[in-house]
Design a protein around this motif. Structure first.
Motif, PDB file in Angstrom:
ATOM      1  N   ARG A   1       0.837  -1.196   0.000  1.00 19.63           N
ATOM      2  CA  ARG A   1       0.000   0.000   0.000  1.00 19.63           C
ATOM      3  C   ARG A   1       0.879   1.255   0.000  1.00 19.63           C
ATOM      4  O   ARG A   1       0.609   2.222  -0.724  1.00 19.63           O
TER       5      ARG A   1
ATOM      6  N   ARG B   1     -18.224  -0.098   0.424  1.00 18.05           N
ATOM      7  CA  ARG B   1     -18.411   1.354   0.287  1.00 18.05           C
ATOM      8  C   ARG B   1     -19.891   1.711   0.199  1.00 18.05           C
ATOM      9  O   ARG B   1     -20.320   2.753   0.705  1.00 18.05           O
TER      10      ARG B   1
ATOM     11  N   GLN C   1     -13.763  -2.609   3.572  1.00  9.37           N
ATOM     12  CA  GLN C   1     -12.817  -1.546   3.242  1.00  9.37           C
ATOM     13  C   GLN C   1     -12.265  -1.598   1.826  1.00  9.37           C
ATOM     14  O   GLN C   1     -11.757  -0.592   1.325  1.00  9.37           O
ATOM     15  N   ARG C   2     -12.385  -2.753   1.153  1.00  7.85           N
ATOM     16  CA  ARG C   2     -11.731  -2.896  -0.152  1.00  7.85           C
ATOM     17  C   ARG C   2     -12.682  -3.287  -1.277  1.00  7.85           C
ATOM     18  O   ARG C   2     -12.219  -3.617  -2.370  1.00  7.85           O
ATOM     19  N   THR C   3     -13.977  -3.297  -1.030  1.00 12.31           N
ATOM     20  CA  THR C   3     -14.917  -3.661  -2.084  1.00 12.31           C
ATOM     21  C   THR C   3     -15.957  -2.563  -2.264  1.00 12.31           C
ATOM     22  O   THR C   3     -16.222  -1.770  -1.354  1.00 12.31           O
TER      23      THR C   3
ATOM     24  N   PHE D   1     -11.785  -6.876   4.767  1.00 16.93           N
ATOM     25  CA  PHE D   1     -11.550  -6.699   3.329  1.00 16.93           C
ATOM     26  C   PHE D   1     -12.851  -6.320   2.622  1.00 16.93           C
ATOM     27  O   PHE D   1     -12.875  -5.421   1.772  1.00 16.93           O
TER      28      PHE D   1
END
Length: 419
Positions: free
Chosen positions: A209, A285, A279-281, A276
């Protein structure tokens, strides 16, 4: 939220290089602006652990530490599911007894009907999915407030559990795999191996990151902060694995008792997966968007009803997993499984950890931190000989304090324009 960051300016096209002092100052500005995150939960957890260790030195021993993990596992897993519902500003009062229904299905399938453990686990999880789907449809499509729907579920599921348990019977869990979930331990070598993999994986994610943001010219955390996070996780896991690998058996001639409880990596995997997802898909969101402003999310093209239904499905599915762990820990299922203080502790864990009751703010890690706080209070006060009444009072005061901090921090964020 817009944050002011002091940084060194680099040449054009080169990523900014913030200093450690600017990072600390920026964090302090966020805290003063109402963005306190899980800070209160961490402070409470450390203070409680230190206090109980001083009052009762037996608190921080290998045996009691292992007991803490298994004692709070079911509540923590249910709290993980509740985080999804709370992020939308909804509530699920049926999660406790939903876990009891799923545990009763598990016990009937594996013990009464004699099916293998994996069939019983699948049946329990599917039951959770069905429960969550029904609750979500009633909330999203029919328009009944979640408080009313899940309160009805809270009452109805008690009757379902009684019916499945033949009006009060106790069904034993004898399957070795199911019993092992909350009662067996990893080998010391496997514990160290998993800790090393966890640290290596976390380090890879953090460094990747950092590199990607720097390559795109975006603001990054100082490399010293990244290294400190990795080192901190390594120390925490190292100490925990070392202590848990100590011999806990009173008589090693009869049996050896050491190693990380099996339920710990189960919780860790679910923590990673759901973190995950949030926060990452795009799905994650969308959850935050709906929790922040449902109407704005609808106008942006997000299927709000689908999001609402899905979070109840996730919540009840996690309740099912919590019920499986509870059944494993007790080696049986009875009509009180999932009842008593399970729901209250699970909701309390999510809120104490930092998830907002008003929606739009929270992480899966909050459930783990809050679950740890609840388990430490329950365990520590038990070691000190306090009654259940005192435990409830203290836990209630801690929950009220967490909710008060959340309300005040939101007010502060609104006043400073950091919504």
């Amino acid at each position: 939220m817009t944050a002011i960051v002091v940084k060194k300016e680099g040449p054009a096209g080169v990523a900014p290089t913030p200093t450690m002092s600017s990072h600390v100052n920026n964090y302090w500005r966020r805290v003063r602006g109402g963005d306190i995150g899980a800070l209160p939960a961490v402070v409470m957890l450390v203070a409680l652990a230190v206090g109980f260790s001083i009052a009762r030195p037996s608190f921080f021993t290998a045996g009691n530490l292992a007991n803490l993990f298994t004692q709070g596992a079911a509540v923590t897993l249910i709290a993980m599911g509740l985080v999804f519902v709370l992020l939308l500003g909804e509530i699920d009062l049926s999660a406790g007894f939903a876990s009891g229904v799923c545990a009763a299905i598990l016990a009937n399938v594996v013990t009464v009907l004699g099916y293998p453990w994996y069939v019983a686990v699948l049946a329990a999880v599917v039951t959770g999915v069905v429960i969550g789907t029904v609750l979500g449809l009633l909330v999203a499509k029919v328009g009944i407030p979640s408080f009313v729907v899940t309160l009805a579920g809270f009452l109805a599921f008690q009757g379902v559990v009684l019916t499945l348990m033949d009006e009060g019977a106790n069904i034993a869990i004898r399957d070795d795999v199911l019993v092992a979930i909350a009662n067996r331990n990893l080998t010391p070598a496997l514990g160290w191996a998993l800790a090393a993999v966890a640290v290596a994986g976390y380090a890879a994610v953090q460094l990747l990151r950092y590199r990607n943001r720097a390559a795109r010219g975006l603001l990054t955390d100082p490399i010293a902060v990244v290294a400190a996070r990795i080192a901190g996780l390594a120390v925490i896991l190292g100490v925990a694995v070392y202590v848990l690998n100590l011999e806990r058996s009173r008589n090693v001639l009869i049996t050896s008792l050491k190693g990380v409880p099996i339920v710990v990596p189960i919780i860790a995997v679910l923590l990673i997966v759901w973190t995950f997802v949030l926060q990452r898909t795009s799905y994650g969101r969308h959850i935050y968007a709906v929790g922040g402003n449902a109407e704005a999310a609808r106008r942006a093209g997000i299927n709000v009803d689908r999001i609402r239904i899905s979070v109840f499905v996730i919540c009840s599915s996690m309740a099912a997993i919590g019920g499986i762990v509870a059944a494993s820990r007790g080696n049986s299922v009875d009509p009180n499984t999932g009842g008593s203080n399970v729901l209250l502790y699970a909701v309390g864990a999510a809120v104490i950890g930092g998830t907002s009751l008003f929606g739009g703010k929270g992480r899966i890690l909050d459930a783990v931190l809050g679950g740890a706080v609840v388990a430490v209070i329950d365990n520590g006060m038990g070691l000190m000989g306090y009654s259940s009444g005192v435990k409830y009072v203290v836990t209630g005061v801690v929950l009220l304090a967490a909710a008060t901090i959340d309300a005040l921090s939101r007010r502060r964020a609104a006043a400073t324009g950091n919504r």
